[in-house]
Design a protein around this motif. Structure first.
Motif, PDB file in Angstrom:
ATOM      1  N   GLY A 218      -0.234  -3.046 -22.637  1.00  0.00           N
ATOM      2  CA  GLY A 218       1.182  -2.782 -22.842  1.00  0.00           C
ATOM      3  C   GLY A 218       1.911  -4.076 -23.147  1.00  0.00           C
ATOM      4  O   GLY A 218       1.353  -5.168 -23.013  1.00  0.00           O
ATOM      5  N   PRO A 219       3.188  -3.985 -23.555  1.00  0.00           N
ATOM      6  CA  PRO A 219       3.963  -5.187 -23.902  1.00  0.00           C
ATOM      7  C   PRO A 219       4.389  -5.938 -22.639  1.00  0.00           C
ATOM      8  O   PRO A 219       5.117  -5.400 -21.803  1.00  0.00           O
ATOM      9  CB  PRO A 219       5.171  -4.616 -24.654  1.00  0.00           C
ATOM     10  N   VAL A 220       3.954  -7.172 -22.502  1.00  0.00           N
ATOM     11  CA  VAL A 220       4.263  -7.990 -21.322  1.00  0.00           C
ATOM     12  C   VAL A 220       5.189  -9.131 -21.732  1.00  0.00           C
ATOM     13  O   VAL A 220       4.950  -9.798 -22.746  1.00  0.00           O
ATOM     14  CB  VAL A 220       2.983  -8.550 -20.676  1.00  0.00           C
ATOM     15  N   ASP A 221       6.230  -9.357 -20.943  1.00  0.00           N
ATOM     16  CA  ASP A 221       7.188 -10.436 -21.165  1.00  0.00           C
ATOM     17  C   ASP A 221       7.037 -11.452 -20.034  1.00  0.00           C
ATOM     18  O   ASP A 221       7.224 -11.121 -18.863  1.00  0.00           O
ATOM     19  CB  ASP A 221       8.606  -9.869 -21.187  1.00  0.00           C
ATOM     20  N   LEU A 222       6.706 -12.704 -20.377  1.00  0.00           N
ATOM     21  CA  LEU A 222       6.481 -13.741 -19.369  1.00  0.00           C
ATOM     22  C   LEU A 222       7.728 -14.562 -19.067  1.00  0.00           C
ATOM     23  O   LEU A 222       7.642 -15.617 -18.435  1.00  0.00           O
ATOM     24  CB  LEU A 222       5.356 -14.675 -19.833  1.00  0.00           C
ATOM     25  N   ASP A 223       8.878 -14.084 -19.479  1.00  0.00           N
ATOM     26  CA  ASP A 223      10.126 -14.794 -19.200  1.00  0.00           C
ATOM     27  C   ASP A 223      10.278 -15.004 -17.699  1.00  0.00           C
ATOM     28  O   ASP A 223      10.140 -14.085 -16.900  1.00  0.00           O
ATOM     29  CB  ASP A 223      11.311 -13.977 -19.731  1.00  0.00           C
ATOM     30  N   GLY A 224      10.560 -16.224 -17.311  1.00  0.00           N
ATOM     31  CA  GLY A 224      10.721 -16.555 -15.906  1.00  0.00           C
ATOM     32  C   GLY A 224       9.480 -17.142 -15.270  1.00  0.00           C
ATOM     33  O   GLY A 224       9.540 -17.648 -14.144  1.00  0.00           O
ATOM     34  N   TYR A 225       8.347 -17.097 -15.983  1.00  0.00           N
ATOM     35  CA  TYR A 225       7.097 -17.592 -15.419  1.00  0.00           C
ATOM     36  C   TYR A 225       6.513 -18.762 -16.202  1.00  0.00           C
ATOM     37  O   TYR A 225       5.424 -19.232 -15.889  1.00  0.00           O
ATOM     38  CB  TYR A 225       6.067 -16.465 -15.366  1.00  0.00           C
ATOM     39  N   LEU A 226       7.210 -19.228 -17.226  1.00  0.00           N
ATOM     40  CA  LEU A 226       6.740 -20.327 -18.051  1.00  0.00           C
ATOM     41  C   LEU A 226       7.608 -21.559 -17.811  1.00  0.00           C
ATOM     42  O   LEU A 226       8.729 -21.440 -17.307  1.00  0.00           O
ATOM     43  CB  LEU A 226       6.775 -19.929 -19.531  1.00  0.00           C
ATOM     44  N   PRO A 227       7.125 -22.761 -18.140  1.00  0.00           N
ATOM     45  CA  PRO A 227       7.928 -23.967 -17.922  1.00  0.00           C
ATOM     46  C   PRO A 227       9.308 -23.853 -18.546  1.00  0.00           C
ATOM     47  O   PRO A 227       9.480 -23.337 -19.651  1.00  0.00           O
ATOM     48  CB  PRO A 227       7.101 -25.051 -18.612  1.00  0.00           C
ATOM     49  N   GLY A 228      10.305 -24.353 -17.825  1.00  0.00           N
ATOM     50  CA  GLY A 228      11.692 -24.221 -18.252  1.00  0.00           C
ATOM     51  C   GLY A 228      12.386 -23.076 -17.559  1.00  0.00           C
ATOM     52  O   GLY A 228      13.614 -22.997 -17.549  1.00  0.00           O
TER      53      GLY A 228
END
Length: 394
Positions: A218-228
């Motif tokens: 499924g479509p996964v969004d990693l916003d909030g878990y990557l540097p920055g």
């Protein structure tokens, strides 16, 4: 560290370290588990030793072989890395953090990893909620004390000389034990329903934190878990590098602000390890990360791959591209393992000879349905937008 020829074939490890046999399905990614299929097949072997190791761990379910919940720890395989001097990347199969695996066995496995700084160990779990509890307290945790207690006996059992044992003990005392610099902890996130696993990973002391999205369903969004970005594991606040303050891990006093070049200024007690605090009003959580310099934990590596084998489900190209683009923007290594066994007729990255074979099937059958077709994972290839993505943490 992983050998280039392995990486070129889509394999980011050199050798498997099978510490646990058997498992229990916990989420959608387990439906067509490759390990369950391999275990089921090995249980039919003529060799009695192999058959005994795997018999009783699986059954045939409606979607193929599946684990039945019985788990066996492989004590006889525990010392394998101790006998390999050449730097090797070990993948730890199956789930070392299954509830049926005793802490004492985990301690011995971690002790072996501590004794082998020349190797890298990739420890992957779907039971991420068990990670912070095992490591609670960071370098001062009970786990750290137990791991230290196991090292001497394991080294002696492996036939190490006293000089080698003494040198190893000196190195570990200088480096501190946790997080072990050669141990990578990862969680499987095959669908957005399981993003909470990353939150638990962020609270775990690790040299490298990674996520495996294989199979990506499924479509996964990693916003909030990557540097920055930073996500509070208690209240889900998402922000950038700004924090609401830090406290020293050693003495609990407020930590001094960074120097003019962003360098860490030691606490008055001498410590350079501190814990970020969530800046949202009303949230009193101190993030569980204990990274040197106090930077909030983020993902260090992302793996994406499609499902393969009988019954495989499709991975849409845009799902992989979206994650790849997020990683590029955050400068996080991205590894694209494979398209899997179900491919889109409209995917330009599928090799021409595979498309020609599909064309023959379409013309032969007068096919008029959806664009998805079953092929072998080798026929599907592993190009994404015309190239391979074999990035790994340094």
């Amino acid at each position: 560290m992983t050998r280039p020829e392995r990486i070129a074939g889509g394999m980011y490890w050199d050798r498997a370290w099978s510490l646990v046999e058997g498992c229990t399905p916990v989420s959608e990614g387990c439906r067509h588990c490759w390990s369950a299929a391999a275990t089921y097949m090995r249980a039919q072997q003529m060799n009695p030793a192999i058959r005994a190791r795997y018999t009783g761990l699986t059954e045939m379910g409606p979607d193929g072989p599946r684990f039945v919940g019985e788990v066996r720890t492989m004590e006889a395989d525990l010392a394998k890395p101790l006998h390999v001097r050449a730097p090797t990347t070990w993948a730890v199969w199956n789930d070392l953090f299954h509830p049926a695996v005793p802490d004492e066995f985990r301690d011995r496995a971690m002790a072996v990893m501590a004794l082998c700084p020349q190797h890298a160990f990739q420890v992957l779990t779907k039971r991420a909620e068990r990670l912070p509890a095992y490591f609670a307290g960071g370098r001062e945790s009970q786990a750290a004390l137990r791991i230290c207690g196991e090292m001497g006996e394991l080294a002696v059992r492996a036939g190490w000389s006293k000089a080698r044992c003494d040198a190893t003990e000196k190195r570990l005392s200088e480096e501190h034990l946790l997080p072990l610099r050669n141990v990578w902890f990862g969680v499987t996130v095959e669908h957005p329903d399981y993003l909470d696993r990353i939150g638990y990973l962020m609270q775990t002391p690790a040299a490298v934190r990674y996520v495996s999205m294989e199979p990506l369903l499924g479509p996964v969004d990693l916003d909030g878990y990557l540097p920055g970005d930073w996500r509070c594991p208690q209240c889900d606040y998402v922000g950038d590098g700004g924090r609401g303050g830090e406290v020293c891990d050693r003495c609990g006093e407020p930590f001094p602000p960074p120097g003019p070049k962003g360098e860490t200024i030691p606490c008055k007690c001498g410590s350079t390890i501190y814990t970020p605090l969530c800046p949202r009003d009303g949230c009193e959580l101190a993030c569980g990360d204990r990274r040197e310099g106090g930077f909030p934990a983020t993902l260090d590596w992302v793996i994406v791959g499609g499902e393969s084998g009988p019954g495989a489900r499709p991975m849409k190209p845009d799902w992989a591209r979206f994650i790849r683009d997020q990683c590029k923007a955050a400068r996080v290594p991205f590894f694209f393992k494979q398209w899997g066994s179900v491919v889109s007729y409209l995917n330009d990255d599928i090799p021409d000879d595979t498309i020609a074979a599909i064309d023959a099937r379409v013309n032969l059958a007068g096919y008029t349905g959806p664009e998805w077709f079953r092929v072998t994972k080798k026929a599907a290839g592993r190009l994404l937008d015309g190239r391979t993505w074999d990035e790994m943490p340094k």
